[in-house]
Motif scaffolding. Structure first.
Motif, short mmCIF file in Angstrom:
data_model
loop_
_atom_site.label_atom_id
_atom_site.label_comp_id
_atom_site.label_asym_id
_atom_site.label_seq_id
_atom_site.Cartn_x
_atom_site.Cartn_y
_atom_site.Cartn_z
N ALA A 1 -9.92 0.94 7.87
CA ALA A 1 -10.23 2.29 7.39
C ALA A 1 -9.01 2.95 6.75
CB ALA A 1 -10.75 3.14 8.54
N LEU A 2 -7.84 2.70 7.29
CA LEU A 2 -6.63 3.38 6.83
C LEU A 2 -6.05 2.77 5.57
CD1 LEU A 2 -4.61 5.63 7.59
CD2 LEU A 2 -3.36 3.92 8.93
N TYR A 3 -6.00 1.43 5.51
CA TYR A 3 -5.34 0.74 4.41
C TYR A 3 -6.28 -0.12 3.56
CZ TYR A 3 -1.22 1.41 7.49
OH TYR A 3 -0.25 1.91 8.29
N GLY A 4 -7.54 -0.23 3.95
CA GLY A 4 -8.41 -1.18 3.27
C GLY A 4 -8.04 -2.62 3.58
N SER A 5 -7.53 -2.87 4.78
CA SER A 5 -7.02 -4.19 5.15
C SER A 5 -8.13 -5.23 5.20
CB SER A 5 -6.33 -4.12 6.52
OG SER A 5 -5.26 -3.22 6.48
N HIS B 1 0.84 -1.19 0.00
CA HIS B 1 0.00 0.00 0.00
C HIS B 1 0.88 1.25 0.00
CE1 HIS B 1 -2.94 2.99 1.32
NE2 HIS B 1 -3.89 2.11 1.06
N GLU B 2 0.42 2.29 -0.68
CA GLU B 2 1.18 3.54 -0.78
C GLU B 2 1.61 4.06 0.58
OE1 GLU B 2 0.42 8.20 -2.14
OE2 GLU B 2 -1.14 6.67 -2.43
N PHE B 3 0.74 3.89 1.60
CA PHE B 3 1.02 4.48 2.90
C PHE B 3 2.12 3.73 3.66
CE2 PHE B 3 -3.55 6.32 3.38
CZ PHE B 3 -3.29 7.19 2.34
N VAL B 4 2.45 2.50 3.25
CA VAL B 4 3.47 1.73 3.96
C VAL B 4 4.66 1.39 3.08
CG1 VAL B 4 1.93 0.81 5.71
CG2 VAL B 4 2.19 -0.43 3.57
N ALA B 5 4.73 1.99 1.89
CA ALA B 5 5.91 1.85 1.04
C ALA B 5 6.90 2.94 1.43
CB ALA B 5 5.53 1.98 -0.43
N THR B 6 8.14 2.57 1.73
CA THR B 6 9.05 3.53 2.35
C THR B 6 10.38 3.70 1.65
OG1 THR B 6 9.92 1.81 3.81
CG2 THR B 6 8.08 3.11 4.64
N ALA B 7 10.57 3.14 0.45
CA ALA B 7 11.88 3.24 -0.18
C ALA B 7 11.88 4.04 -1.47
CB ALA B 7 12.45 1.84 -0.46
N VAL C 1 -14.37 -5.68 9.10
CA VAL C 1 -14.25 -6.61 7.97
C VAL C 1 -15.35 -6.26 6.97
CG1 VAL C 1 -14.12 -9.00 7.21
CG2 VAL C 1 -13.42 -8.41 9.54
N HIS C 2 -14.95 -5.90 5.75
CA HIS C 2 -15.93 -5.42 4.76
C HIS C 2 -16.95 -6.49 4.39
CE1 HIS C 2 -14.80 -1.37 3.48
NE2 HIS C 2 -13.59 -1.68 3.88
N ASP C 3 -16.49 -7.66 3.99
CA ASP C 3 -17.39 -8.71 3.52
C ASP C 3 -16.92 -10.05 4.06
OD1 ASP C 3 -19.26 -7.27 1.67
OD2 ASP C 3 -17.36 -6.78 0.68
N LEU C 4 -17.79 -10.74 4.74
CA LEU C 4 -17.46 -12.06 5.27
C LEU C 4 -18.76 -12.82 5.44
CD1 LEU C 4 -16.90 -12.13 9.10
CD2 LEU C 4 -17.75 -10.09 7.95
#
Length: 463
Positions: A362-366, A195-201, A398-401
């Motif tokens: 909410a933050l990452y769509g996890s 995810h863009e928010f956790v890519a750090t390089a 959890v969006h869908d389960l």
């Protein structure tokens, strides 16, 4: 995006997005060992963790509740320590994933070092008796107070992240007559598949010094010129929740080539190379995390080959698993409060927590795996959305389960793989007190962090 086949005949299946089907109904019963802690079992339909049933945990400690399987956490720590032992490498546990005094003691007892990235995390580690010399300190904006304390207590490695910090650290160390060991954090330009928010390089972000612009080379020059800091190596971290070593291999090649450049320009052979962390875990059954042994063989092999080609000695390697240890060991228990059927769409199952105890959806769509935890059910699967109690439409866990169609108020549900970045990122949104964190082991549960109370919230309000 979920990766699961769409089962036949679910309730409201006609409105389920075809590119985002939830996990199949067999997950209502089965506990996939890739997702759940090693001790997780079903006993007469009830979820049991570390020998303690979900109902007993909820009765003793309340809900929402973070549950941490101590044996699972320790076993994963040992797996990393063993995987890198042949190379005499350092394994730092990334404390930002989950850090308490007890967790810090487990890390030390299992032979790992510790990574912190704030004065608060350092305070927890020191309060637990963690040896300061075995601590590495990160952070893109370390304050003077944080750096001063790190120097004063003898933190083993400080990872410098900006030109301002180099100047700040040199001045503070000079005032104290100390010479702390430092690593320069290098951004290699590797785009991790995350995810863009956790890519750090990649270059356009707040961490480290870019190789491509020459900033990394200039940082090395400045640290080498400083009299009160000692450059011992380089640090590289490419992101989080990564499922292959391809990105790590490219980053390792680039940073090892940089070691060669440093040697050619200055004659200095840097003895350490920290390749960071970020390896993924299984949140849902199709996730395929790499084994620590595979990671070790890949990373060590590429650095060794590159150093041999450049006629440089092999540096001492370090890695920083955090989520890989804490994530799978953790489960969150919730109690169902409201079950609301939105006709023709889906059923909303509301629980006594939400985005204040797990912001990642909410933050990452996890994605997460969730099961009915307090009893058995023969009811057919029902397309559900697990939501919290906060005043936000985005308060989704959890969006869908699929949950059993007879799920009802008072039931317990469990969400797997919540050990990392849930407790550590928890908030008091809507003034909800944060949940307790308990450890389970050998049929016994014990509180690691007590549940907050309304009195705790009001104690800080001095208006």
């Amino acid at each position: 995006m979920s990766r699961y086949a769409h089962p036949a005949g679910p309730r409201h299946a006609d409105v389920l997005p075809e590119d985002n089907p939830p996990r199949p109904p067999h997950d209502l019963i089965e506990l996939d060992p890739r997702v759940w802690p090693a001790t997780a079992r079903r006993v007469d339909g009830e979820l049991v963790l570390g020998g303690v049933g979900a109902s007993a945990l909820a009765a003793e400690h309340g809900t929402a509740l973070y549950v941490l399987d101590e044996d699972d956490f320790r076993a994963r720590a040992r797996d990393y320590r063993t995987a890198f032992s042949d190379a005499d490498a350092d394994v730092y546990y990334a404390g930002k994933a989950l850090l308490t005094k007890a967790v810090a003691r487990w890390v030390h007892e299992e032979g790992l070092k510790l990574d912190v990235c704030s004065g608060g995390e350092l305070a927890v580690a020191l309060a637990a008796g963690f040896p300061a010399a075995h601590i590495g300190m990160h952070g893109n904006n370390k304050s003077e107070a944080e750096l001063a304390r790190a120097i004063d207590v003898g933190v083993g490695r400080i990872i410098v992240d900006s030109f301002d910090e180099i100047e700040r650290l040199e001045r503070l160390a000079a005032e104290r007559g100390r010479v702390p060991d430092v690593l320069v954090r290098v951004t290699t330009g590797v785009e991790a598949h995350t995810h863009e928010f956790v890519a750090t390089a990649h270059d356009d972000q707040k961490f480290g010094f870019a190789l491509s612009t020459g900033a990394a080379a200039e940082a090395v020059r400045r640290v080498l010129a400083a009299e009160h800091v000692n450059l011992v190596g380089l640090h590289s971290h490419i992101g989080s929740q990564i499922f292959d070593t391809a990105g790590f291999e490219v980053a390792a090649r680039r940073v090892t080539a940089f070691l060669t450049t440093i040697h050619a320009e200055t004659g200095v052979v840097l003895p350490e190379l920290d390749l960071g962390g970020g390896l993924g875990i299984a949140y849902v059954p199709d996730d395929a995390p790499l084994a620590p042994k595979t990671i070790a063989e890949s990373l060590l092999g590429i650095v060794r080959r590159e150093c041999e080609a450049a006629d440089l000695p092999m540096p001492r390697i370090a890695v920083e698993p955090g989520r890989a240890l804490a994530g799978p060991a953790g489960v969150t228990l919730y109690r169902v409060g409201t079950v609301k059927d939105v006709e023709g769409i889906r059923t909303y199952v509301s629980v006594d927590g939400g985005m204040s105890d797990n912001i990642r959806t909410a933050l990452y769509g996890s994605e997460y795996t969730c099961v009915l935890a307090s009893r058995a059910s023969d009811a057919p699967p029902m397309l559900s959305r697990l939501v919290g109690k906060h005043c936000e439409s985005g308060d989704i866990i959890v969006h869908d389960l699929y949950l059993p169609a007879d799920v009802r108020p008072g039931d317990l549900v469990a969400v797997a793989a919540t050990g990392a970045y849930c407790h550590s990122m928890a908030s008091n949104y809507n003034h909800l007190p944060r949940p307790a964190l308990v450890a389970v082991r050998g049929g016994v549960s014990r509180t690691l962090v007590r549940r907050e109370t309304e009195e705790d919230l009001l104690r800080l309000d001095v208006g």
